[in-house]
Motif scaffolding. Sequence first.
Motif, PDB file in Angstrom:
ATOM      1  N   TRP A 272      45.719 -51.427  89.392  1.00 24.76           N
ATOM      2  CA  TRP A 272      45.442 -52.711  88.352  1.00 24.76           C
ATOM      3  C   TRP A 272      44.942 -53.564  88.225  1.00 24.76           C
ATOM      4  O   TRP A 272      44.520 -53.681  87.574  1.00 24.76           O
ATOM      5  N   ARG A 274      41.641 -54.079  90.147  1.00 27.54           N
ATOM      6  CA  ARG A 274      40.859 -54.176  90.626  1.00 27.54           C
ATOM      7  C   ARG A 274      40.370 -52.943  89.180  1.00 27.54           C
ATOM      8  O   ARG A 274      39.029 -53.442  88.716  1.00 27.54           O
ATOM      9  N   MET A 275      41.248 -51.838  89.111  1.00 24.59           N
ATOM     10  CA  MET A 275      39.803 -51.114  87.705  1.00 24.59           C
ATOM     11  C   MET A 275      40.825 -51.707  86.642  1.00 24.59           C
ATOM     12  O   MET A 275      40.625 -51.097  85.325  1.00 24.59           O
ATOM     13  N   LYS A 276      42.004 -52.548  86.535  1.00 25.58           N
ATOM     14  CA  LYS A 276      42.104 -53.109  85.604  1.00 25.58           C
ATOM     15  C   LYS A 276      42.959 -52.008  84.491  1.00 25.58           C
ATOM     16  O   LYS A 276      43.122 -52.135  83.483  1.00 25.58           O
ATOM     17  N   ILE A 277      43.550 -50.859  85.531  1.00 18.88           N
ATOM     18  CA  ILE A 277      44.210 -50.298  84.567  1.00 18.88           C
ATOM     19  C   ILE A 277      46.153 -50.146  84.876  1.00 18.88           C
ATOM     20  O   ILE A 277      45.729 -50.033  86.559  1.00 18.88           O
ATOM     21  N   VAL A 278      46.495 -49.128  83.985  1.00 14.93           N
ATOM     22  CA  VAL A 278      48.227 -48.873  84.621  1.00 14.93           C
ATOM     23  C   VAL A 278      48.808 -47.612  85.169  1.00 14.93           C
ATOM     24  O   VAL A 278      48.484 -46.380  84.104  1.00 14.93           O
TER      25      VAL A 278
ATOM     26  N   ASN B  48      37.608 -55.990  80.108  1.00 10.54           N
ATOM     27  CA  ASN B  48      37.781 -56.611  80.915  1.00 10.54           C
ATOM     28  C   ASN B  48      37.689 -55.230  82.333  1.00 10.54           C
ATOM     29  O   ASN B  48      38.014 -55.337  83.066  1.00 10.54           O
ATOM     30  N   PHE B  49      37.013 -53.999  81.764  1.00 13.60           N
ATOM     31  CA  PHE B  49      36.446 -53.482  82.752  1.00 13.60           C
ATOM     32  C   PHE B  49      35.657 -54.197  83.318  1.00 13.60           C
ATOM     33  O   PHE B  49      34.810 -53.329  83.899  1.00 13.60           O
ATOM     34  N   TRP B 272      48.949 -52.399  77.206  1.00 13.84           N
ATOM     35  CA  TRP B 272      49.532 -52.146  78.570  1.00 13.84           C
ATOM     36  C   TRP B 272      50.222 -50.529  78.622  1.00 13.84           C
ATOM     37  O   TRP B 272      50.343 -49.531  79.360  1.00 13.84           O
ATOM     38  N   LYS B 276      47.802 -48.306  78.458  1.00 13.71           N
ATOM     39  CA  LYS B 276      48.130 -48.009  79.829  1.00 13.71           C
ATOM     40  C   LYS B 276      46.505 -48.965  80.382  1.00 13.71           C
ATOM     41  O   LYS B 276      45.618 -48.430  81.516  1.00 13.71           O
ATOM     42  N   ILE B 277      46.440 -49.744  80.383  1.00 17.84           N
ATOM     43  CA  ILE B 277      45.246 -51.213  81.010  1.00 17.84           C
ATOM     44  C   ILE B 277      45.700 -52.454  80.872  1.00 17.84           C
ATOM     45  O   ILE B 277      46.413 -52.478  80.154  1.00 17.84           O
ATOM     46  N   VAL B 278      44.617 -52.995  81.260  1.00 17.60           N
ATOM     47  CA  VAL B 278      45.499 -54.754  82.047  1.00 17.60           C
ATOM     48  C   VAL B 278      44.041 -55.816  81.491  1.00 17.60           C
ATOM     49  O   VAL B 278      43.068 -55.454  81.604  1.00 17.60           O
ATOM     50  N   GLY B 309      40.403 -59.090  81.874  1.00 24.73           N
ATOM     51  CA  GLY B 309      41.633 -58.543  82.320  1.00 24.73           C
ATOM     52  C   GLY B 309      42.544 -59.094  83.932  1.00 24.73           C
ATOM     53  O   GLY B 309      42.730 -58.952  84.646  1.00 24.73           O
ATOM     54  N   LEU B 313      49.021 -60.390  88.789  1.00 24.50           N
ATOM     55  CA  LEU B 313      50.304 -59.421  88.033  1.00 24.50           C
ATOM     56  C   LEU B 313      51.543 -59.493  88.975  1.00 24.50           C
ATOM     57  O   LEU B 313      52.228 -58.683  88.695  1.00 24.50           O
TER      58      LEU B 313
END
Lengths: 318, 318
Positions: A272, A274-278, B48-49, B272, B276-278, B309, B313
């Motif tokens: 979450w 570092r890769m910014k994904i859920v 964000n990536f 999110w 599924k992305i931060v 991103g 958290l």
Amino acid sequence: MENISLHESVRIEEAYARIGNEVKKTPLLTSSTIDKLTNTRIFFKCENFQKAGAFKYRGATNAILKLDKTDSVRGVCTHSSGNHAQALALAAQNHNIDAYIVMPENAPLVKINAVKEYGGKITFCKPTLEAREKTLFHIQKETGATFIHPYNNIDVIEGQATCFYETLIQLEDKPDIVVCPVGGGGLLSGTILAAKQYSSPTRVIAAEPLMANDAWQSLRVQQLVPSIDPQTIADGLKTSLGSLTWPIIQENVFTILTASEDSIIRAMFLVWERMKIVIEPSAAVPLAVILEHPQVFSKKSVVVIFSGGNVDLKNLPW
Amino acid sequence: MENISLHESVRIEEAYARIGNEVKKTPLLTSSTIDKLTNTRIFFKCENFQKAGAFKYRGATNAILKLDKTDSVRGVCTHSSGNHAQALALAAQNHNIDAYIVMPENAPLVKINAVKEYGGKITFCKPTLEAREKTLFHIQKETGATFIHPYNNIDVIEGQATCFYETLIQLEDKPDIVVCPVGGGGLLSGTILAAKQYSSPTRVIAAEPLMANDAWQSLRVQQLVPSIDPQTIADGLKTSLGSLTWPIIQENVFTILTASEDSIIRAMFLVWERMKIVIEPSAAVPLAVILEHPQVFSKKSVVVIFSGGNVDLKNLPW
């Protein structure tokens, strides 16, 4: 002998041609931070971006597209409180097919709502395996719906196999290792069959929570050990292996490695942050295994399957 | 006249050729759920990536690559507690250049750690603009480092312009609208210049938190209104416009729309949960604006820039 005929009846290329336009071609992502940390080159197959949020949509879609006309009219049914329920409901909805879903009455509200949103017709039951099966039996009798098992179903396994098959198309070189979470074994046995057929040098390693290590135990004693009420944050991996998936795994898996609950949470957080994904806890188990057993993966090219991203954002484990 | 020469001195294609191998080519994602909800076709540009987690890496890299040899030896400096600090530290580290970062002593620990991890040399100061500028002045005097302003710097603006330029390369058709968050205006003015040059039919709409609506006010009264201690969850958008960015925005932005804090949180949660992305709160403001002003975007093809991103958290707004 059963196994040989099973292998032959799984036709991955045909399945991919069948479902290819319906499933998302999910991206392979990389992270230089995680590569440095683990001394590997990892390609993350992002099935958390798949429709309905998990790889399960592949198997569900394949099973639905293989129904004949009569069966289509009668609909499909399953018992699941997890990603398979959502996937089957959505795949059915997309083909105007009824989906009857048996869910335990204590299933989380977010999961109930997701199945409802995808048009699934929910029947609640007591949270026991017996109640689930009985309820499902009644629904089948009433409606004539076809039971699509979450993993112990050849069409489902064939659909899940397209995940690693697609990964191989996306990669320039065959990976040294693919790491795949194991619950009921649908994704794992599909991945094994895809590797056997299209990437024989690749070792398939299964990743399992230490707190739900029934597959690891099964491999050790060389017979299917059922999973009995395990307590793990990786809620997608609590189920037992099936009569179809276990023989494929037993014969072909390179090894099964386990990860502690702490490692799973650490891996999930790392992805979450570092890769910014859920990703959901179950999807973090392969990376957790790499963090716990670095020597197995050091200097290797590795595919990690992020199996899903369905998580209650209001109830995170950190 | 100043403006015309400014426009001319921004060479986006050259900047992209310069930094193209150093920045990530970030993906454009789509979401059928959000398209249905908003009655639009949205392409989300996923900065964000980007390296260091935000578009800021583009501008910082461009500024660093444009230093001459003498200046490179002396290093760069800036004051920022946000994404620019991380981006500049990382871009500098990647070219073996010293980066001196002035941060307020009350900056969040996660941000301090990120700058440290990227090798930034931090000097803490009291959390006032005066203390920041004084501290930075001393560092510049001592080291001879070049000050890279977070947005009021032509090389930074030119770097940020590559974000929308790259988006246009990725898209088949020119979009009707691009929505871009506005804080200091670096990304917005870069986007405007890229649109003017490479996609003249595209309207550039700025998205701003209602609670930090200084750009909206500036446009209304047609002169730069500074931002004074605004309280918004979108912490990247609290800054005032700059003397370089404001004229570009004033002359060219189609409109500036605002979003409430509730809408920002709702949009962030939606992304999110469904994609599924931060993304960080500042990055959610464009989608929040679309949710609040649906009539402006209905049936349009829209590019939304997910600016970053970087989010704590362990401290989420829901």
